[in-house]
Design a protein around this motif. Structure first.
Motif, PDB file in Angstrom:
ATOM      1  N   TYR A 342      -3.356 -15.008 -47.800  1.00 17.52           N
ATOM      2  CA  TYR A 342      -1.972 -15.160 -47.200  1.00 17.52           C
ATOM      3  C   TYR A 342      -2.033 -14.169 -46.096  1.00 17.52           C
ATOM      4  N   THR A 343      -2.444 -13.020 -46.043  1.00 17.94           N
ATOM      5  CA  THR A 343      -2.520 -12.206 -44.884  1.00 17.94           C
ATOM      6  C   THR A 343      -3.374 -12.657 -43.681  1.00 17.94           C
ATOM      7  N   TYR A 344      -4.567 -13.267 -44.148  1.00 17.10           N
ATOM      8  CA  TYR A 344      -5.436 -13.897 -43.113  1.00 17.10           C
ATOM      9  C   TYR A 344      -4.773 -15.015 -42.203  1.00 17.10           C
ATOM     10  N   GLN A 345      -3.869 -15.721 -43.045  1.00 14.67           N
ATOM     11  CA  GLN A 345      -3.138 -16.886 -42.300  1.00 14.67           C
ATOM     12  C   GLN A 345      -1.945 -16.387 -41.462  1.00 14.67           C
ATOM     13  N   GLN A 346      -1.257 -15.092 -41.802  1.00 13.83           N
ATOM     14  CA  GLN A 346      -0.267 -14.495 -41.266  1.00 13.83           C
ATOM     15  C   GLN A 346      -0.741 -13.942 -39.818  1.00 13.83           C
ATOM     16  N   TRP A 347      -2.142 -13.140 -39.937  1.00 15.67           N
ATOM     17  CA  TRP A 347      -2.659 -12.658 -38.741  1.00 15.67           C
ATOM     18  C   TRP A 347      -3.140 -13.784 -37.991  1.00 15.67           C
ATOM     19  N   ASP A 372      -9.752 -10.885 -33.637  1.00 14.62           N
ATOM     20  CA  ASP A 372     -10.601 -11.857 -34.174  1.00 14.62           C
ATOM     21  C   ASP A 372     -11.507 -11.363 -35.228  1.00 14.62           C
ATOM     22  N   THR A 373     -12.169 -10.125 -35.132  1.00 21.27           N
ATOM     23  CA  THR A 373     -13.015  -9.311 -36.090  1.00 21.27           C
ATOM     24  C   THR A 373     -12.086  -9.233 -37.335  1.00 21.27           C
ATOM     25  N   GLU A 374     -10.894  -8.573 -37.015  1.00 24.83           N
ATOM     26  CA  GLU A 374     -10.129  -8.121 -38.372  1.00 24.83           C
ATOM     27  C   GLU A 374      -9.814  -9.498 -38.894  1.00 24.83           C
ATOM     28  N   ILE A 375      -9.374 -10.533 -38.291  1.00 29.34           N
ATOM     29  CA  ILE A 375      -8.848 -11.589 -38.886  1.00 29.34           C
ATOM     30  C   ILE A 375      -9.856 -12.508 -39.638  1.00 29.34           C
ATOM     31  N   ASP A 376     -11.316 -12.431 -38.958  1.00 25.25           N
ATOM     32  CA  ASP A 376     -12.258 -13.130 -39.733  1.00 25.25           C
ATOM     33  C   ASP A 376     -12.776 -12.205 -41.163  1.00 25.25           C
ATOM     34  N   GLY A 377     -12.667 -10.820 -40.845  1.00 28.50           N
ATOM     35  CA  GLY A 377     -12.862 -10.020 -42.065  1.00 28.50           C
ATOM     36  C   GLY A 377     -11.986 -10.107 -43.281  1.00 28.50           C
ATOM     37  N   MET A 378     -10.707 -10.235 -42.926  1.00 27.94           N
ATOM     38  CA  MET A 378      -9.745 -10.456 -43.890  1.00 27.94           C
ATOM     39  C   MET A 378      -9.902 -12.050 -44.687  1.00 27.94           C
ATOM     40  N   MET A 379     -10.427 -12.775 -43.898  1.00 33.01           N
ATOM     41  CA  MET A 379     -10.591 -14.157 -44.373  1.00 33.01           C
ATOM     42  C   MET A 379     -11.939 -13.958 -45.516  1.00 33.01           C
ATOM     43  N   TYR A 380     -13.019 -13.364 -45.050  1.00 30.68           N
ATOM     44  CA  TYR A 380     -14.034 -13.273 -45.762  1.00 30.68           C
ATOM     45  C   TYR A 380     -14.058 -12.375 -47.091  1.00 30.68           C
ATOM     46  N   VAL A 381     -13.234 -11.262 -46.987  1.00 34.26           N
ATOM     47  CA  VAL A 381     -12.949 -10.665 -48.063  1.00 34.26           C
ATOM     48  C   VAL A 381     -12.167 -11.362 -49.082  1.00 34.26           C
ATOM     49  N   SER A 382     -11.267 -12.203 -48.588  1.00 32.77           N
ATOM     50  CA  SER A 382     -10.528 -13.123 -49.603  1.00 32.77           C
ATOM     51  C   SER A 382     -11.418 -13.994 -50.091  1.00 32.77           C
ATOM     52  N   TYR A 383     -12.297 -14.698 -49.454  1.00 35.30           N
ATOM     53  CA  TYR A 383     -13.309 -15.642 -50.044  1.00 35.30           C
ATOM     54  C   TYR A 383     -14.133 -14.741 -51.146  1.00 35.30           C
ATOM     55  N   PHE A 384     -14.358 -13.400 -50.950  1.00 34.84           N
ATOM     56  CA  PHE A 384     -15.324 -12.849 -51.797  1.00 34.84           C
ATOM     57  C   PHE A 384     -14.454 -12.575 -52.921  1.00 34.84           C
TER      58      PHE A 384
END
Length: 657
Positions: A342-347, A372-384
């Motif tokens: 959800y945070t990734y979508q907001q960012w 973009d690095t922070e957004i991608d990092g949040m996405m990958y952490v959520s997937y993890f």
């Protein structure tokens, strides 16, 4: 009689033998031999039949009883040789200890190393003063058995008794006269020893106490006040509330006041205004006030809660706890993944960078912009987190049966503990057994470590080539019973305790004896507990099996046997179930059965003791390397020895569990 079957007639008619086959089918079949009911037909083949390959045949009934409780099998004494070896170990340990006490253990003491050593436990406990003399042992301080601390650096002087209260100095005498019993005599300048009270040195307490005027340095001198103390072994321990005497300034001789007058020794050391006695008094008063709560909740209530908890476990609480924890772990990872997604979508929505392909962007422009690095990092952490939660679910599915089995074990264990509460007190018996061994062992070990000999001291210097007609040395062999102890100086010399020496071998044997005995006590406890719970688990097994076999065998033969009438609840409550007894008496029965396997406990504990002894020797070698080696050699030796210790530790755990 086999009934007529048109289908059988049709099948037989096709072969031309229909009438014959039908007659054969209609003929009465031979009656099968009735066999007794076997509740476990696949456990073992019938008696008389052998099993195995075509070359090797064996009778499995010779090694196992298919319907016999493990606790009622015929037992014999096992590993008797190991038990005899353990008894021999105890005998040798006693012999070593007695020899150390009688002075017949070692024979390499004395000035020339050819005298028998003596065991002097008093020397082992004696304080050592600033000159290296043992208080109450060496001739120069033989009448001063106690050690008194005179400086903050740990310097000790020998005194004949510990002062019971703080002594206020007599200002009509010199400073040295007031402090001389608690001074390092060789460190006091002669000018202070001979100074009169009416002189600067005679009133200079500051120098003798090693304390500066501004208080930046304190208690660094050769002398100390006589402070109230108590005997702690052969040491004088300061009373925490003992106050340093107040020394006023003496303008006549230019002597300033003592800056720490009327201050407790504890506050001087700790820097806290509140003394140690105050803390101790507060602690004791709290114990007195809360003694009922401590002993009530700490023991009685805790024991009651433990039984209630074990009872709830048997009712299914363990399932709620275990599966609840599993669900919490899953919810934690899945919820964390959902929050991060959800945070990734907001960012991502707040990121208004133009797309590289020139298309329109869905950005809202609301919120704090992130790279973009922070957004991608949040996405990958959520997937993890989602992946971990999925793996967790898969893992739980794979071990679901094991979890249920473990929960069942906990339920059964809780029931067993409630049925046999006496097992909770068995560790006390083990501790008592260990203490029973440690009391003589520690006494013997003290004498083994205290091996040495008194040597007399010549009056000439040790550098003289000829000293009272004796060569090479100031110390010589003598017998204190043959010399005048009031005029002859003597000192205690320790025996050689280096690695590989006779004393080292004796102390190593004592340690091996300790390792073996302590592990033997642990092994006996494990056997007793295991046998007790086995008896509980199989209680009534033989009677139930015999009754079940008899009833069902009779039913197979057309007969009927009435099952044994169950015992009433009141009878069970008062006398217990005679065929299914599950109470504290099983503990004593298990203790009796374990007596057959004391040798097995000795054999198993011997294996663990050998590993622990090897670890002990490696630790001694490591300590010796740290003393004698330096630089790279020391580092390499420590790395190698640490690796060996780790391997031995893992080996010990594997052998234990």
């Amino acid at each position: 009689i086999t009934p007529f079957s048109p289908l059988a007639l049709f099948r037989s008619g096709r072969s031309g033998l229909g009438i014959t086959k039908m007659a054969e089918d209609a003929a009465p079949a031979p009656a099968e031999e009735k066999k007794p009911y076997n509740p476990d037909p696949h456990a073992l083949p019938p008696k008389g039949e052998s099993s195995g390959s075509c070359c090797v045949k064996s009778d499995p009934h010779a090694k196992a009883e298919p319907h016999k409780c493990p606790t009622s099998i015929d037992r014999g004494y096992t590993d008797c040789l190991a038990l005899l070896l353990l008894i021999a170990c105890w005998v040798i340990t006693t012999g070593v200890g007695v020899s150390a006490m009688q002075g017949t253990l070692l024979s390499k003491c004395g000035a020339n190393g050819d005298q028998a050593c003596e065991g002097n436990a008093r020397a082992l406990l004696a304080p050592t003063d600033y000159k290296g003399r043992m208080c109450g042992v060496d001739s120069s301080v033989s009448n001063k058995p106690y050690g008194y601390l005179v400086s903050k650096y740990g310097d000790i002087v020998c005194v004949n008794e510990c002062p019971s209260k703080t002594v206020t100095p007599d200002f009509t005498q010199s400073a040295y006269a007031n402090l001389k019993h608690y001074c390092m005599q060789s460190e006091v300048p002669n000018g202070y020893k001979t100074a009169s009270a009416a002189s600067t040195k005679g009133q200079d307490y500051m120098t003798l106490l090693g304390t500066s005027t501004d208080g930046s340095t304190y208690l660094e001198g050769p002398c100390m006040f006589a402070l109230g103390s108590f005997e702690l072994g052969y040491y004088c321990g300061f009373n925490p509330d003992s106050k340093l005497p107040s020394i006023p300034a003496n303008p006549t001789y230019g002597v300033p006041a003592f800056p720490y007058g009327n201050e407790t020794i504890t506050s001087l050391i700790t820097g806290d205004g509140k003394s140690a006695t105050s803390y101790l008094a507060d602690f004791i008063s709290d114990l007195v006030v809360t003694k009922d709560a401590i002993f009530g909740f700490g023991f009685a209530i805790a024991l009651m809660v433990a039984f209630v908890y074990s009872y709830l476990m048997t009712l299914g609480l363990v399932d709620c706890v275990v599966w609840g924890c599993i669900l919490v772990v899953f919810a934690l990872f899945f919820g964390l993944g959902g929050y991060m997604y959800y945070t990734y979508q907001q960012w991502d929505a707040a990121n208004c960078d133009a797309p590289s392909d020139g298309s329109s962007s869905d950005c809202t422009g609301k919120g704090v912009a992130h790279s973009d690095t922070e957004i991608d990092g949040m996405m990958y952490v959520s997937y993890f987190c989602f992946g971990v939660s999925a793996l967790w679910v898969a893992f739980i599915i794979c071990i679901c049966s094991k979890i249920r089995l473990a929960c069942a074990f906990v339920k059964v264990a809780g029931t067993a503990v409630r049925d046999m509460p006496i097992v909770l007190f068995f560790p006390v018996v083990q501790i008592a057994g260990l203490l029973l061994f440690l009391l003589p062992w520690m006494y013997y070990m003290a004498f083994v470590q205290a091996q040495g000999l008194f040597l007399c001291e010549n009056s000439c210097s040790s550098g003289d080539s000829q000293c009272n007609g004796m060569k090479d040395g100031k110390l010589f062999d003598c017998s204190l019973s043959e010399v005048n102890m009031s005029t002859t100086k003597y000192t205690w010399e320790w025996a050689d305790a280096s690695i590989g020496s006779d004393q080292d071998l004796a102390s190593s044997w004592m340690m091996f004896s300790y390792f073996w005995t302590s592990q033997f006590i642990v092994a006996m406890g494990q056997l007793v507990m295991a046998m007790t719970f086995v008896l509980w688990y199989f209680a009534g097994y033989d009677a139930d099996q015999e009754e079940q076999v008899a009833v069902q065998t009779a039913a197979a033969e057309g007969e009927k046997i009435e099952p044994k009438k169950p015992v009433g609840c009141c009878y069970k409550l008062i006398c217990g179930d005679p065929d299914n007894y599950r109470g504290n008496g099983l503990f004593f029965k298990g203790l009796h059965l374990v007596l057959y396997h004391v040798g097995t406990a000795a054999a198993g504990s011997l294996v663990i003791a050998i590993i622990q002894f090897i670890r002990y020797m490696v630790a001694k070698i490591q300590a010796q390397c740290n003393k004698s080696l330096t630089g790279t050699a020391k580092t390499i030796a420590n790395i190698v020895l640490c690796c060996i210790q780790c391997c031995l530790y893992c080996l010990e755990k594997c052998m234990k569990f």
